[in-house]
Structure formats: C-alpha cells, structure tokens
Write a protein that holds these residues in place. Structure first.
Motif, PDB file in Angstrom:
ATOM      1  N   VAL A 246       0.867  -1.182   0.000  1.00  0.00           N
ATOM      2  CA  VAL A 246       0.000   0.000   0.000  1.00  0.00           C
ATOM      3  C   VAL A 246       0.902   1.230   0.000  1.00  0.00           C
ATOM      4  N   VAL A 247       0.849   2.001  -1.058  1.00  0.00           N
ATOM      5  CA  VAL A 247       1.526   3.293  -1.140  1.00  0.00           C
ATOM      6  C   VAL A 247       0.453   4.354  -0.915  1.00  0.00           C
ATOM      7  N   TYR A 248       0.653   5.205   0.083  1.00  0.00           N
ATOM      8  CA  TYR A 248      -0.424   6.130   0.443  1.00  0.00           C
ATOM      9  C   TYR A 248       0.136   7.478   0.895  1.00  0.00           C
ATOM     10  N   VAL A 249      -0.771   8.455   0.925  1.00  0.00           N
ATOM     11  CA  VAL A 249      -0.457   9.803   1.407  1.00  0.00           C
ATOM     12  C   VAL A 249      -1.222  10.009   2.706  1.00  0.00           C
ATOM     13  N   ASP A 250      -0.487  10.210   3.791  1.00  0.00           N
ATOM     14  CA  ASP A 250      -1.092  10.430   5.105  1.00  0.00           C
ATOM     15  C   ASP A 250      -1.578  11.870   5.182  1.00  0.00           C
ATOM     16  N   VAL A 251      -2.913  12.028   5.252  1.00  0.00           N
ATOM     17  CA  VAL A 251      -3.529  13.345   5.284  1.00  0.00           C
ATOM     18  C   VAL A 251      -4.012  13.602   6.717  1.00  0.00           C
ATOM     19  N   PRO A 252      -3.443  14.561   7.454  1.00  0.00           N
ATOM     20  CA  PRO A 252      -3.897  14.819   8.822  1.00  0.00           C
ATOM     21  C   PRO A 252      -5.324  15.373   8.831  1.00  0.00           C
ATOM     22  N   GLY A 253      -6.155  14.782   9.674  1.00  0.00           N
ATOM     23  CA  GLY A 253      -7.528  15.238   9.785  1.00  0.00           C
ATOM     24  C   GLY A 253      -8.412  14.826   8.633  1.00  0.00           C
ATOM     25  N   GLY A 254      -7.986  13.896   7.798  1.00  0.00           N
ATOM     26  CA  GLY A 254      -8.794  13.452   6.656  1.00  0.00           C
ATOM     27  C   GLY A 254      -8.458  12.026   6.285  1.00  0.00           C
ATOM     28  N   LEU A 255      -9.207  11.495   5.321  1.00  0.00           N
ATOM     29  CA  LEU A 255      -8.956  10.143   4.853  1.00  0.00           C
ATOM     30  C   LEU A 255      -7.710  10.112   3.977  1.00  0.00           C
ATOM     31  N   ASN A 256      -6.914   9.060   4.139  1.00  0.00           N
ATOM     32  CA  ASN A 256      -5.682   8.935   3.370  1.00  0.00           C
ATOM     33  C   ASN A 256      -5.984   8.619   1.905  1.00  0.00           C
ATOM     34  N   LEU A 257      -5.090   9.079   1.036  1.00  0.00           N
ATOM     35  CA  LEU A 257      -5.131   8.729  -0.376  1.00  0.00           C
ATOM     36  C   LEU A 257      -4.185   7.543  -0.569  1.00  0.00           C
ATOM     37  N   SER A 258      -4.707   6.381  -0.991  1.00  0.00           N
ATOM     38  CA  SER A 258      -3.878   5.173  -1.015  1.00  0.00           C
ATOM     39  C   SER A 258      -4.046   4.405  -2.312  1.00  0.00           C
ATOM     40  N   LEU A 259      -2.969   3.686  -2.667  1.00  0.00           N
ATOM     41  CA  LEU A 259      -2.942   2.773  -3.810  1.00  0.00           C
ATOM     42  C   LEU A 259      -2.534   1.396  -3.295  1.00  0.00           C
ATOM     43  N   SER A 260      -3.261   0.349  -3.687  1.00  0.00           N
ATOM     44  CA  SER A 260      -2.952  -1.017  -3.276  1.00  0.00           C
ATOM     45  C   SER A 260      -2.414  -1.795  -4.465  1.00  0.00           C
ATOM     46  N   LEU A 261      -1.202  -2.330  -4.318  1.00  0.00           N
ATOM     47  CA  LEU A 261      -0.559  -3.115  -5.364  1.00  0.00           C
ATOM     48  C   LEU A 261      -0.377  -4.537  -4.844  1.00  0.00           C
ATOM     49  N   PRO A 262      -1.041  -5.542  -5.438  1.00  0.00           N
ATOM     50  CA  PRO A 262      -0.942  -6.914  -4.932  1.00  0.00           C
ATOM     51  C   PRO A 262       0.444  -7.504  -5.165  1.00  0.00           C
ATOM     52  N   LEU A 263       0.892  -8.314  -4.192  1.00  0.00           N
ATOM     53  CA  LEU A 263       2.184  -8.986  -4.272  1.00  0.00           C
ATOM     54  C   LEU A 263       1.996 -10.482  -4.028  1.00  0.00           C
ATOM     55  N   VAL A 264       2.953 -11.267  -4.507  1.00  0.00           N
ATOM     56  CA  VAL A 264       3.016 -12.696  -4.214  1.00  0.00           C
ATOM     57  C   VAL A 264       4.406 -12.987  -3.658  1.00  0.00           C
ATOM     58  N   ILE A 265       4.450 -13.532  -2.444  1.00  0.00           N
ATOM     59  CA  ILE A 265       5.725 -13.919  -1.836  1.00  0.00           C
ATOM     60  C   ILE A 265       5.985 -15.378  -2.189  1.00  0.00           C
ATOM     61  N   GLY A 266       7.047 -15.629  -2.954  1.00  0.00           N
ATOM     62  CA  GLY A 266       7.349 -16.967  -3.435  1.00  0.00           C
ATOM     63  C   GLY A 266       8.497 -17.607  -2.690  1.00  0.00           C
ATOM     64  N   THR A 267       8.896 -18.780  -3.176  1.00  0.00           N
ATOM     65  CA  THR A 267       9.991 -19.542  -2.559  1.00  0.00           C
ATOM     66  C   THR A 267      11.186 -19.702  -3.481  1.00  0.00           C
ATOM     67  N   ILE A 268      10.976 -19.599  -4.790  1.00  0.00           N
ATOM     68  CA  ILE A 268      12.080 -19.722  -5.754  1.00  0.00           C
ATOM     69  C   ILE A 268      12.483 -18.316  -6.189  1.00  0.00           C
ATOM     70  N   PRO A 269      13.706 -17.865  -5.854  1.00  0.00           N
ATOM     71  CA  PRO A 269      14.090 -16.471  -6.109  1.00  0.00           C
ATOM     72  C   PRO A 269      14.290 -16.183  -7.588  1.00  0.00           C
ATOM     73  N   LEU A 270      14.515 -14.921  -7.853  1.00  0.00           N
ATOM     74  CA  LEU A 270      14.698 -14.443  -9.216  1.00  0.00           C
ATOM     75  C   LEU A 270      15.980 -15.013  -9.805  1.00  0.00           C
ATOM     76  N   HIS A 271      15.907 -15.530 -11.046  1.00  0.00           N
ATOM     77  CA  HIS A 271      17.089 -16.053 -11.715  1.00  0.00           C
ATOM     78  C   HIS A 271      18.013 -14.911 -12.124  1.00  0.00           C
ATOM     79  N   THR A 272      19.280 -15.270 -12.393  1.00  0.00           N
ATOM     80  CA  THR A 272      20.268 -14.245 -12.741  1.00  0.00           C
ATOM     81  C   THR A 272      19.907 -13.531 -14.029  1.00  0.00           C
ATOM     82  N   CYS A 273      19.507 -14.318 -15.059  1.00  0.00           N
ATOM     83  CA  CYS A 273      19.174 -13.690 -16.340  1.00  0.00           C
ATOM     84  C   CYS A 273      17.922 -12.841 -16.198  1.00  0.00           C
TER      85      CYS A 273
END
Length: 408
Positions: free
Chosen positions: A290-317
């Motif tokens: 969640v990337v968001y802007v904290d607005v004092p005294g108001g509702l935050n402006l936020s963006l939700s980006l889904p992620l997947v946590i895996g077990t096989i890491p990124l290959h070199t190539c």
C-alpha cells in the motif's frame, strides 16, 4: 517377569540437525528413524509411525440473543493433505495380550528406519495463523502390554513452491489516484499520487523498489508513506474471517502545500515471512503493498498493489531484465523528450547537387537504371509527409467471387 524401562523415545529425520529442519514439497521422499533407548528388557507389542498433514481452521463467535442470554457459535473446518501409517515392530495389535505377539527389546539403543513419499500434489505450505494452521508431522507410538503407549512427534516443514520467474509475477504493478480535500464550503486543491513497482513476485529478504510521485496542491502538510501488509483469510461453514498484519513500512518527507516529491526506487525490505498460500480451500495468505499519502484530519489517499511472496528467487538472467524494467520505471515518471525537428535533417542544395551528379548515368548500365534513378531523385531527399491516420494511397482491393457471391 521383565521389569525394564524405556528411557527415551525420539524421531529423527534424515538431513536435519538440532538447529535446522529439512523442508519438503509435494512428491518428495521423507526418511528417518525412530530411536528407542531402554534399560533392562522391555516387552513391546508394536511400534507404529504415522505421518499426517492437516489444514485446520477454528474460531468462536458469541452473540447476544436477549437481555440475559447468549449463545456461542463454533466455526471449524479441516482439510487433510497427508496420512501415512507404518508398523516398525509387530503386526496388527493383538487385544488378547498373547505372549507370542510381543517383541523383547534388550538393554541399549535401538533404531528403526522408516520412509515414505509425500503425495504428488499441491500441498499447502506450513503455516501458523491466529484462527488456523497448516501442520505436518511424524508421530511414533510405542505400545506395551498393560501400560499406556508412549508417543512422540516430530514436525515436518512443507513448502508449496512458488516460482516468481513467471510472466505473471514478473509483470510491473502500477496505479494512480487523485483526491480533493473539502472543508465545509471551501475546497482546496487536489492531492495526486502515482506509484509503480517493477514486478509482482518477490521472496523474503528482497527489497521492493518503489517508484512514486506525490503532488500536494492542498492547504495541508501531507506525508507519503508505504506499507507491506499480510492478509490471512480463514473459511469455515461458508463464512470467512480475515486478519491483516503490518509486515514492513517506510516513511517519506513531509510535503507542504504546492510541493511534490518523487521516489526513485525507494527500498522497502521484506522480512522473513510465510510464502503466499493461494490454493488451500480454507486458508489464504496474501500480501499487498500500500503506497499512500497520510492526510492529517482526513482520509488517506492510497494505492494497493498486490504482491506474491514466493519460494524460488529471481534467476540471474531475469535479474538483468528486471534491472532494465527498473530503469524504464524511472523513465515512466519523466516526460519523454520531444522528437527532432525535420528542419534539423534538411539537406543543403549544394549537397543535393553533389549527390545527383554522383548518381547520373556516367557508369555502365545507366540506361537500365533510368526510371529507378528518376524515382530516387524525386522522393529521396524530400521531408516526410505529415502524419495521418488515413492512408492517402490505399491499396486497390480485389473483388473476388467469394466477396460477392452468396455461399452455397
């Protein structure tokens, strides 16, 4: 009468030590040994090994049903992934207690090997949550006549592997939003937020490169922030229970009115967390940035980006491709350069005459090249035509019998 005692009963898995447990996945062989230490001679009816894997969900809800009464509803659900049983000593347990069915273990250390294969299927990853768990274990039971059985358990760690080197998990994630703050009858300027990450799949220990741009045209001082959340969802009896936990976060600088702030690959570290669980019918574990802007005294402006946590890491190539996409992500926040002017490409009249003199028919074969030379000298050095979506010179369309005749 034999009066020996069992001093120790333990299960040891091959490939493990005191500080580390081996990890398995669907179809893997599991082997180990049951160790029994006795003093004196001990009569044993049977020694059984049972391997099980169960996903289990349980929670309780209390509801008021009047002034002084209440009732409690239990929600439970269970899915079995593994059930294997083997007898290492004896056969089927005899309830009549006959002496022929007993095995005598003499003083000392005795080891009994066992082995089995995990099911060749997608297994849920080992997990411990607030309202449910996924657990795998090996249990040994030592049965003796006229005594309660001795039992010992050994945990199995199982991972359902998620390879992040797939097109779906390597795709960039992006979004943008805008919000206008209103105070009674007065409306301030908008707050805008754009964010992008280079891919959807990550593994624990990696850092997420966040590219974001925040513009504050409101009258308040706002703060851009980012947070990684884990969402646990449990299902039982057609109802769901959801728990959200903060995993990691970061904070930008305060942003006064009329100012903007850019994150050029700001790093958010992923701590050791459980991989995503996406295929279990009663437990799901998902992650969201969640990337968001904290607005004092108001509702935050936020963006939700889904992620997947895996077990096989990124290959070199793939890492190289990822770094290229990272650079392109940085360019995504910048305006592209204007195309060059055609005037810069204009050729002088002297250079044109020189080229034409070199292209005349002074060498052999000039008569054969005459029509082609005329075409080149007429169009080669002219500036390109103005852009248009309509082709000024469409190709002639041949009308065939298939186009005009009805099908038979």
């Amino acid at each position: 009468m034999l009066r020996g005692k069992v001093r120790a009963l333990a299960v040891h898995l091959d490939g493990s030590d005191r500080n580390d447990l081996p990890a398995f996945s669907g179809g893997d062989p599991v082997s180990g040994r049951v160790v029994v230490e006795v003093t004196g001679d001990v009569r044993v009816r049977s020694l059984d090994v049972t391997a099980r894997g169960v996903a289990k969900v349980r929670w309780t809800e209390s509801r008021n049903a009047g002034a002084n009464t209440a009732y409690t509803q239990n929600y439970t659900e269970e899915v079995e992934y593994l059930h294997h049983q083997d007898t290492l000593i004896g056969e089927e347990r005899d309830e009549d207690g006959s002496e022929e069915a007993l095995t005598v273990l003499h003083t000392g250390l005795h080891e009994f090997a066992f082995s089995f294969n995990l099911p060749q299927m997608a297994l849920a990853t080992s997990f411990e949550g607030k309202h449910g768990s996924v657990r795998y274990w090996v249990k040994a039971e030592l049965h003796r006549p006229w005594l309660l059985p001795l039992k010992v358990k050994k945990e199995l760690i199982v991972f359902e592997h998620i390879d992040i080197n797939t097109p779906l998990l390597l795709a960039p994630q992006a979004g943008s939003k805008e919000k206008t703050l209103c105070c009674w009858f007065c409306a301030s300027g908008p707050i805008s937020l754009s964010a992008k990450i280079e891919r959807k799949g990550y593994t624990p220990g990696e850092s997420i490169h966040i590219f974001a741009e925040t513009e504050n045209c409101s009258s308040r001082v706002v703060v851009p922030k980012a947070a990684l959340y884990q969402t646990q969802t449990f299902f039982a009896k057609g109802k769901g229970k959801q728990i959200q936990q903060l995993v990691s976060n970061l904070r930008g600088d305060p942003l006064p009115q009329g100012k903007s702030q850019s994150w050029e690959g700001k790093l958010l570290k992923i701590p050791p967390v459980s991989p995503s669980i996406l295929d279990c019918p009663i437990i799901r574990v998902e992650y969201t940035l969640v990337v968001y802007v904290d607005v004092p005294g108001g509702l935050n402006l936020s963006l939700s980006l889904p992620l997947v946590i895996g077990t096989i890491p990124l290959h070199t190539c793939t890492s190289r491709t990822s770094s290229i996409s990272c650079c392109s992500a940085a360019g995504w926040l910048e305006r592209p350069e204007a195309p060059p002017s055609y005037g810069d490409l204009e050729i002088s009249e002297a250079h044109r005459r020189e080229c034409l003199q070199g292209c005349d028919g002074s060498e052999g074969g000039g008569a054969d090249r005459g029509p082609l030379l005329t075409y080149i000298t007429q169009f080669r050095y002219l500036p390109p035509p103005l852009y248009s979506e309509v082709d000024p010179y469409p190709d002639p369309v041949e009308v065939t019998c298939q186009d005009t005749c009805p099908s038979r």
